[in-house]
Design a protein around this motif. Structure first.
Motif, PDB file in Angstrom:
ATOM      1  N   ALA A  98     -69.597  -2.532  -2.908  1.00 11.14           N
ATOM      2  CA  ALA A  98     -70.921  -3.157  -2.931  1.00 11.14           C
ATOM      3  C   ALA A  98     -71.718  -2.695  -4.153  1.00 11.14           C
ATOM      4  O   ALA A  98     -72.415  -3.496  -4.791  1.00 11.14           O
ATOM      5  CB  ALA A  98     -71.670  -2.815  -1.647  1.00 11.14           C
ATOM      6  N   ALA A  99     -71.617  -1.416  -4.474  1.00 10.26           N
ATOM      7  CA  ALA A  99     -72.340  -0.913  -5.652  1.00 10.26           C
ATOM      8  C   ALA A  99     -71.813  -1.539  -6.941  1.00 10.26           C
ATOM      9  O   ALA A  99     -72.578  -1.837  -7.864  1.00 10.26           O
ATOM     10  CB  ALA A  99     -72.221   0.609  -5.707  1.00 10.26           C
ATOM     11  N   HIS A 100     -70.520  -1.743  -7.016  1.00  8.42           N
ATOM     12  CA  HIS A 100     -69.904  -2.259  -8.247  1.00  8.42           C
ATOM     13  C   HIS A 100     -70.159  -3.747  -8.435  1.00  8.42           C
ATOM     14  O   HIS A 100     -70.362  -4.215  -9.566  1.00  8.42           O
ATOM     15  CB  HIS A 100     -68.404  -1.986  -8.224  1.00  8.42           C
ATOM     16  CG  HIS A 100     -67.705  -2.356  -9.486  1.00  8.42           C
ATOM     17  ND1 HIS A 100     -67.942  -1.712 -10.688  1.00  8.42           N
ATOM     18  CD2 HIS A 100     -66.785  -3.338  -9.755  1.00  8.42           C
ATOM     19  CE1 HIS A 100     -67.184  -2.267 -11.634  1.00  8.42           C
ATOM     20  NE2 HIS A 100     -66.481  -3.254 -11.084  1.00  8.42           N
ATOM     21  N   THR A 101     -70.175  -4.502  -7.346  1.00 10.93           N
ATOM     22  CA  THR A 101     -70.282  -5.965  -7.448  1.00 10.93           C
ATOM     23  C   THR A 101     -71.671  -6.489  -7.127  1.00 10.93           C
ATOM     24  O   THR A 101     -71.942  -7.675  -7.373  1.00 10.93           O
ATOM     25  CB  THR A 101     -69.289  -6.632  -6.475  1.00 10.93           C
ATOM     26  OG1 THR A 101     -69.649  -6.268  -5.132  1.00 10.93           O
ATOM     27  CG2 THR A 101     -67.863  -6.201  -6.771  1.00 10.93           C
ATOM     28  N   ALA A 102     -72.517  -5.635  -6.549  1.00 10.02           N
ATOM     29  CA  ALA A 102     -73.835  -6.066  -6.066  1.00 10.02           C
ATOM     30  C   ALA A 102     -73.690  -7.191  -5.040  1.00 10.02           C
ATOM     31  O   ALA A 102     -74.522  -8.096  -4.959  1.00 10.02           O
ATOM     32  CB  ALA A 102     -74.728  -6.494  -7.223  1.00 10.02           C
TER      33      ALA A 102
ATOM     34  N   ALA B 234     -59.392  10.545   1.764  1.00 13.78           N
ATOM     35  CA  ALA B 234     -59.753  10.450   0.346  1.00 13.78           C
ATOM     36  C   ALA B 234     -59.909   8.993  -0.052  1.00 13.78           C
ATOM     37  O   ALA B 234     -59.344   8.084   0.561  1.00 13.78           O
ATOM     38  CB  ALA B 234     -58.704  11.124  -0.529  1.00 13.78           C
ATOM     39  N   VAL B 235     -60.692   8.806  -1.082  1.00 12.97           N
ATOM     40  CA  VAL B 235     -60.816   7.526  -1.776  1.00 12.97           C
ATOM     41  C   VAL B 235     -60.517   7.799  -3.243  1.00 12.97           C
ATOM     42  O   VAL B 235     -61.087   8.721  -3.830  1.00 12.97           O
ATOM     43  CB  VAL B 235     -62.224   6.926  -1.621  1.00 12.97           C
ATOM     44  CG1 VAL B 235     -62.328   5.608  -2.388  1.00 12.97           C
ATOM     45  CG2 VAL B 235     -62.572   6.718  -0.150  1.00 12.97           C
ATOM     46  N   VAL B 236     -59.636   7.013  -3.813  1.00  9.07           N
ATOM     47  CA  VAL B 236     -59.322   7.144  -5.238  1.00  9.07           C
ATOM     48  C   VAL B 236     -59.605   5.797  -5.890  1.00  9.07           C
ATOM     49  O   VAL B 236     -59.170   4.748  -5.396  1.00  9.07           O
ATOM     50  CB  VAL B 236     -57.865   7.567  -5.469  1.00  9.07           C
ATOM     51  CG1 VAL B 236     -57.630   7.846  -6.956  1.00  9.07           C
ATOM     52  CG2 VAL B 236     -57.520   8.797  -4.643  1.00  9.07           C
ATOM     53  N   THR B 237     -60.342   5.824  -7.004  1.00  8.16           N
ATOM     54  CA  THR B 237     -60.736   4.585  -7.650  1.00  8.16           C
ATOM     55  C   THR B 237     -60.704   4.751  -9.163  1.00  8.16           C
ATOM     56  O   THR B 237     -60.258   5.777  -9.693  1.00  8.16           O
ATOM     57  CB  THR B 237     -62.128   4.139  -7.145  1.00  8.16           C
ATOM     58  OG1 THR B 237     -62.401   2.827  -7.630  1.00  8.16           O
ATOM     59  CG2 THR B 237     -63.225   5.103  -7.586  1.00  8.16           C
ATOM     60  N   THR B 238     -61.180   3.728  -9.843  1.00  7.15           N
ATOM     61  CA  THR B 238     -61.167   3.711 -11.303  1.00  7.15           C
ATOM     62  C   THR B 238     -62.451   4.325 -11.847  1.00  7.15           C
ATOM     63  O   THR B 238     -63.480   4.357 -11.152  1.00  7.15           O
ATOM     64  CB  THR B 238     -61.050   2.270 -11.820  1.00  7.15           C
ATOM     65  OG1 THR B 238     -62.260   1.573 -11.480  1.00  7.15           O
ATOM     66  CG2 THR B 238     -59.868   1.545 -11.173  1.00  7.15           C
ATOM     67  N   PRO B 239     -62.425   4.805 -13.083  1.00  6.91           N
ATOM     68  CA  PRO B 239     -63.676   5.328 -13.675  1.00  6.91           C
ATOM     69  C   PRO B 239     -64.788   4.287 -13.705  1.00  6.91           C
ATOM     70  O   PRO B 239     -65.964   4.623 -13.505  1.00  6.91           O
ATOM     71  CB  PRO B 239     -63.250   5.726 -15.084  1.00  6.91           C
ATOM     72  CG  PRO B 239     -61.786   5.953 -14.998  1.00  6.91           C
ATOM     73  CD  PRO B 239     -61.272   4.973 -13.983  1.00  6.91           C
ATOM     74  N   GLU B 240     -64.442   3.039 -13.920  1.00 10.19           N
ATOM     75  CA  GLU B 240     -65.457   1.983 -13.999  1.00 10.19           C
ATOM     76  C   GLU B 240     -66.182   1.822 -12.665  1.00 10.19           C
ATOM     77  O   GLU B 240     -67.421   1.741 -12.617  1.00 10.19           O
ATOM     78  CB  GLU B 240     -64.801   0.671 -14.408  1.00 10.19           C
ATOM     79  CG  GLU B 240     -65.780  -0.484 -14.551  1.00 10.19           C
ATOM     80  CD  GLU B 240     -65.086  -1.804 -14.870  1.00 10.19           C
ATOM     81  OE1 GLU B 240     -65.805  -2.795 -15.090  1.00 10.19           O
ATOM     82  OE2 GLU B 240     -63.841  -1.836 -14.866  1.00 10.19           O
ATOM     83  N   ILE B 241     -65.424   1.760 -11.569  1.00  7.71           N
ATOM     84  CA  ILE B 241     -66.058   1.604 -10.251  1.00  7.71           C
ATOM     85  C   ILE B 241     -66.814   2.870  -9.868  1.00  7.71           C
ATOM     86  O   ILE B 241     -67.922   2.807  -9.328  1.00  7.71           O
ATOM     87  CB  ILE B 241     -65.003   1.226  -9.194  1.00  7.71           C
ATOM     88  CG1 ILE B 241     -64.472  -0.185  -9.483  1.00  7.71           C
ATOM     89  CG2 ILE B 241     -65.572   1.324  -7.779  1.00  7.71           C
ATOM     90  CD1 ILE B 241     -63.353  -0.628  -8.575  1.00  7.71           C
ATOM     91  N   ALA B 242     -66.231   4.017 -10.173  1.00  9.14           N
ATOM     92  CA  ALA B 242     -66.930   5.271  -9.878  1.00  9.14           C
ATOM     93  C   ALA B 242     -68.256   5.344 -10.626  1.00  9.14           C
ATOM     94  O   ALA B 242     -69.263   5.832 -10.088  1.00  9.14           O
ATOM     95  CB  ALA B 242     -66.045   6.458 -10.243  1.00  9.14           C
ATOM     96  N   ASP B 243     -68.285   4.840 -11.843  1.00 11.07           N
ATOM     97  CA  ASP B 243     -69.516   4.861 -12.628  1.00 11.07           C
ATOM     98  C   ASP B 243     -70.592   3.978 -11.990  1.00 11.07           C
ATOM     99  O   ASP B 243     -71.780   4.290 -12.053  1.00 11.07           O
ATOM    100  CB  ASP B 243     -69.226   4.398 -14.062  1.00 11.07           C
ATOM    101  CG  ASP B 243     -70.438   4.542 -14.967  1.00 11.07           C
ATOM    102  OD1 ASP B 243     -70.847   5.695 -15.212  1.00 11.07           O
ATOM    103  OD2 ASP B 243     -70.979   3.505 -15.397  1.00 11.07           O
ATOM    104  N   SER B 244     -70.178   2.884 -11.378  1.00  6.76           N
ATOM    105  CA  SER B 244     -71.139   1.983 -10.722  1.00  6.76           C
ATOM    106  C   SER B 244     -71.827   2.644  -9.540  1.00  6.76           C
ATOM    107  O   SER B 244     -72.867   2.194  -9.072  1.00  6.76           O
ATOM    108  CB  SER B 244     -70.432   0.714 -10.237  1.00  6.76           C
ATOM    109  OG  SER B 244     -69.847   0.025 -11.297  1.00  6.76           O
ATOM    110  N   PHE B 245     -71.217   3.719  -9.007  1.00  3.33           N
ATOM    111  CA  PHE B 245     -71.758   4.405  -7.843  1.00  3.33           C
ATOM    112  C   PHE B 245     -72.840   5.418  -8.233  1.00  3.33           C
ATOM    113  O   PHE B 245     -73.471   6.022  -7.368  1.00  3.33           O
ATOM    114  CB  PHE B 245     -70.614   5.106  -7.110  1.00  3.33           C
ATOM    115  CG  PHE B 245     -70.891   5.409  -5.657  1.00  3.33           C
ATOM    116  CD1 PHE B 245     -71.327   4.418  -4.782  1.00  3.33           C
ATOM    117  CD2 PHE B 245     -70.714   6.681  -5.153  1.00  3.33           C
ATOM    118  CE1 PHE B 245     -71.573   4.691  -3.448  1.00  3.33           C
ATOM    119  CE2 PHE B 245     -70.955   6.982  -3.824  1.00  3.33           C
ATOM    120  CZ  PHE B 245     -71.389   5.973  -2.963  1.00  3.33           C
ATOM    121  N   LEU B 246     -73.043   5.598  -9.526  1.00  9.19           N
ATOM    122  CA  LEU B 246     -74.082   6.525 -10.003  1.00  9.19           C
ATOM    123  C   LEU B 246     -75.415   5.797 -10.010  1.00  9.19           C
ATOM    124  O   LEU B 246     -75.909   5.342 -11.044  1.00  9.19           O
ATOM    125  CB  LEU B 246     -73.721   7.046 -11.400  1.00  9.19           C
ATOM    126  CG  LEU B 246     -72.399   7.806 -11.507  1.00  9.19           C
ATOM    127  CD1 LEU B 246     -72.122   8.188 -12.961  1.00  9.19           C
ATOM    128  CD2 LEU B 246     -72.407   9.041 -10.615  1.00  9.19           C
TER     129      LEU B 246
END
Length: 870
Positions: A600-604, A739-751
């Protein structure tokens, strides 16, 4: 002369044979017509028959209640035809007491909202009228009121072949009254024939509470109401028999009623109340919590001189060892030394649970008051095995009992903390015991102040008699905590009944090792269920890793620690690029909830696409992702695509795609029945979702970490790379880790400015356990082993004539003809020492997902057992 067969034929068109049944006022007959059976009742006209009929109509969906099949009139009689309920009367041998409580409760629950113009009519069997016979009653006006059956006596309760109650008949005495009165009636009559009626009736109360929870104030009046009903039965029978001396039915219950009343003489109503509270999951003594809280912050004066903190703690489970100097006997200890007749209950059981602390010291040693107080009781119970000299002190809010004293030294009147109150007695005056102080706390003075309890009542007495270490303050503790004998009975009241149990006869498991589980009876079971114990139950390397780190440090991720970094790097190394940013949680459900937030954070966006029959967790957010749970009640924003094995599956998925936040898919579906997707499905699905701006989440909670053998992760079967991977179950081999493992791009969207923090996620103990699991998978070559054992099982299973055998590695499903066949096979395997589960939309799939350490011999054992159980 009434001809019931003529009545049945003329009023209801039934040709049959009628046999007379007993009744208080009515003429009752069993009518057999062909294969059907009925009860034919002929009544003198009375106005409340309409009420009874309305009650039966209201209860038409309750299985334990007869149905009204017809009504009419004949020669001044009202005639009613009722369905026949199978079962023998309780009077012909009793039955399961808890099931009696449950049936009465289910009827009461169904009647909660019942109303009728005549429901408040006066009725002679209304328990509130006991005062008319001079019988004392507690205050009842504040209790919940409703219409109740009011007559669950031994002739109106039907019992099946297995001893469980199957029916409740005769609704002629229904009244509007306090709800608890109906339970009191059932309990009063179920007491009959019991050598220890007050104890015997406890399962009835527990069973009722399981089906219709009881309030504390209802429990408080329940025992007095039971006794009042018995007294009322005697008084009513005498009155009615005097008016109708030829009607022997009026005396049908009286012998048992009078015997029960005699056995109840001297019974402590407060103790009965405490037993009822305990049976329903409440703290037995309502005062116990207050007493424990006060003592936790109050320092007591030592009860004896000497270094009690360093005195040896004795094990008295088997006998009394020689004692020299100071020594401690444990609280709540199961002991085999209580063999005097006084320790046997009226129903033949033995009191063996010690509810005090013993302080062994020479005879003549002074005993001191722990607090200011007043002598409540001073007695000389000089019978062998009893207390000898006994002193009970009343303090502010509690009592202390001091036993095995010299009766000549007992204090009187008021005492001050630290004042000598007695001296230890010799064996000649202390009940025949090695000289010691029996120190016992009481929240309430109940019964005859027993120092030893039934093991089945240990919870009651732990409440009434809290751990005396609250006074002694010994840092090592003095409580024994023996095994619990009442697990099955306790569970429904102390845990939610929403929690299910496997198997018709639940297993009590006490140990696991490798691919095996062991029951309390010592029986060994091959475990084909627990994919959680991924590298084997209690794997020594995993156990050692957790214990080692727990002995050093356990904290959270707000501090630097090497273990979680090591684990994150090792975990990411098992995944394809660009998946390497880790979040640690405590379960697969938490992992999927966090994945939903990331998407949700990554895609709005909020909408999510899932597959039919999917299961992604038990949180509210993840139930919304789980058709397996929500069924036809689809939440807004959740779009359900067809199973990939269904015709037109990709078209179904495309039809759900508008503006998704995410597509969630188990890499191999588990609860749907071990479904392996057709080649290319995930590739096409991921492409379509990404083209619409969504992210793709692979749920590896069930199948990850090498279970499928040929790959470490299930999604690799189709060669795809998800945007987010969620992990749980096997990741910690039984330790709560996810655990959740994701990409740097999606993780960045969570900031987003909001900190993400999970108190236990990523703690050093969990990280070390996770590392140990990865080590074992690699060092023991468990992926290759899963591939080999999976092939062996698949080959063996395909030799059977099953509907389907499917899956990969050690994640296999066996489709059977029906849920009934699957249930029978599951139970048959259990009987042969093999545990398996069933699932799928129709619950007709055997799920095979054992610990990866299963051996070739284990596989063959399962196949042989399956051959016998099929």
């Amino acid at each position: 002369m009434i001809d019931p067969e003529r009545v049945a034929r003329e009023l209801f068109g039934l040709d049959g044979v009628a046999t007379a049944l007993p009744g208080e006022h009515d003429l009752n007959f069993r009518l057999e017509s062909g294969d059907a059976r009925y009860v034919l009742k002929l009544h003198a006209p009375r106005p409340d028959l309409a009420l009874e009929d309305a009650v039966l109509a209201h209860l038409s969906d309750v299985p334990a209640v007869p149905r009204l099949a017809g009504s009419g009139a004949d020669n001044g009689h009202t005639v009613r035809l009722l369905s026949w309920l199978d079962g023998r009367p309780w009077a012909e041998g009793g039955g399961d007491l808890a099931s009696l409580g449950r049936v009465v409760a289910r009827v009461d629950r169904a009647l909660r909202d019942f109303t009728h113009p005549d429901m408040r009519r006066p009725h002679r069997w209304d328990l509130r009228r006991a005062a008319e016979f001079g019988i004392a009653l507690p205050e009842l006006g504040h209790l919940p009121h409703q219409v109740i059956h009011n007559d669950a006596n031994e002739h109106n309760v039907l019992v099946g072949e297995d001893g469980r109650v199957t029916g409740l008949i005769d609704f002629g005495d229904v009244v509007y009254a306090p709800r608890v009165c109906g339970l009191a009636v059932a309990g009063a009559y179920a007491m009959q024939g019991r050598p220890d009626p007050a104890r015997a009736i406890v399962p009835v109360v527990r069973g009722y509470h399981e089906a219709a929870p009881l309030r504390e104030d209802e429990l408080e009046v329940l025992f007095p109401l039971m006794r009042a009903r018995l007294e009322m039965s005697v008084a009513m029978a005498e009155r009615q028999y005097a008016a109708a001396p030829d009607n022997d039915y009026l005396l049908i219950s009286q012998a048992g009623v009078r015997e029960a009343l005699q056995r109840l003489e001297g019974e402590d109503a407060t103790l009965a109340y405490f037993r009822f509270r305990d049976a329903c999951g409440y703290e037995a003594s309502p005062n116990a919590r207050r007493v424990r809280n006060r003592l936790a912050i109050t320092t007591a004066h030592p009860v004896m001189d000497g270094d009690l903190a360093h005195a040896p703690v004795l094990d008295l489970t088997e006998g009394m060892p020689p004692v020299e100097g100071l020594a401690i006997g444990r609280y709540d200890e199961e002991r085999g030394i209580y063999t005097a007749p006084e320790f046997q209950t009226p129903d033949g059981r033995w009191r063996t649970r010690h509810m005090a602390v013993d302080v062994f010291a020479p005879a003549g040693t002074p005993v001191f008051a722990p607090f200011d107080g007043v002598v409540e009781r001073r007695e000389n119970r000089n019978q062998l095995g009893d207390y000898g000299g006994l002193l009970v002190l009343r303090h502010d809010g509690c009592f202390t009992l001091h036993g095995h004293l010299d009766p000549k030294t007992l204090a009187r009147g008021e005492v001050r903390a630290g004042e000598e109150i007695a001296r230890l007695g010799t064996e000649a005056v202390n009940g025949g015991w090695e000289p010691h102080l029996h120190l016992q706390l009481f929240t309430d003075l109940v019964g005859d102040l027993p120092g030893v309890a039934l093991s089945d009542e240990a919870d009651v007495w732990r409440s009434v008699c809290p751990d005396p270490n609250l006074l002694l303050g010994l840092p090592g503790g003095v409580a024994a905590r023996p095994p619990r004998p009442d697990i099955a009975a306790r569970r429904p009241v102390v845990m939610s009944q929403a929690l299910s149990l496997a198997y018709a006869e639940p297993l009590h498991l006490v140990r696991g090792e490798g691919a095996y589980l062991y029951g309390a009876d010592g029986r060994e079971y091959l475990d084909l269920v627990n994919n959680v114990a991924h590298v084997g139950h209690c794997h020594p390397r995993v156990v050692e890793a957790g214990a080692r780190q727990m002995a050093v440090l356990n904290t959270n991720t707000r501090y630097l620690h090497g273990s979680v970094i090591d684990y994150a790097r090792r975990l990411a190394a098992t995944l394809p690029d660009p998946l390497h940013v880790c979040f640690f949680v405590n379960s697969g459900s938490e992992a999927n909830d966090l994945a939903l937030r990331l998407a949700a954070a990554h895609t709005a966006r909020e909408d999510v696409i899932v597959l039919d029959h999917a299961y992604h967790g038990h949180l509210r957010s993840t139930i919304a992702l789980s058709p397996y749970k929500f069924g036809s009640d689809r939440p807004p924003g959740t779009h359900v695509a067809a199973l990939p094995t269904e015709p037109g599956a990709l078209e179904s998925l495309s039809a759900q795609i508008e503006a998704p936040a995410a597509f969630f898919a188990e890499s191999v579906q588990g609860c749907g029945g071990q479904i392996v997707y057709p080649p290319g499905y995930l590739t096409a699905a991921f492409a379509a979702v990404r083209a619409a701006g969504g992210v793709c989440v692979a749920d590896e909670v069930q199948v990850g970490f090498g279970r499928i053998g040929e790959h470490f992760w299930g999604f690799e079967l189709d060669g795809v790379v998800p945007d987010i991977v969620t992990l749980g179950k096997p990741i910690g081999n039984g330790h709560p880790l996810g655990a959740v493992v994701t990409t740097p791009e999606i993780a960045d969207s969570f900031l987003t400015g909001m900190e993400y923090f999970n108190t236990f996620g990523g703690n050093p103990v969990s990280a070390e356990i996770g590392l140990a699991v990865l080590d074992v998978i690699a060092d023991e070559r468990l992926r290759a082993h899963a591939l080999e054992m999976g092939a062996r099982l698949t080959e063996g299973l395909r030799a059977f004539d099953f509907v389907d055998v499917r899956g990969r590695g050690l994640f296999l499903g066996v489709q059977l003809e029906s849920r009934e066949v699957a249930a029978r096979v599951k139970e048959g395997l259990k009987a042969r020492g093999v545990l398996i589960s069933t699932d799928g939309p129709n619950d007709d799939v055997l799920k095979i997902k054992p610990p990866l350490v299963i051996s070739a011999a284990d596989c063959d054992r399962f196949l042989e057992a399956l051959w016998d159980a099929r």
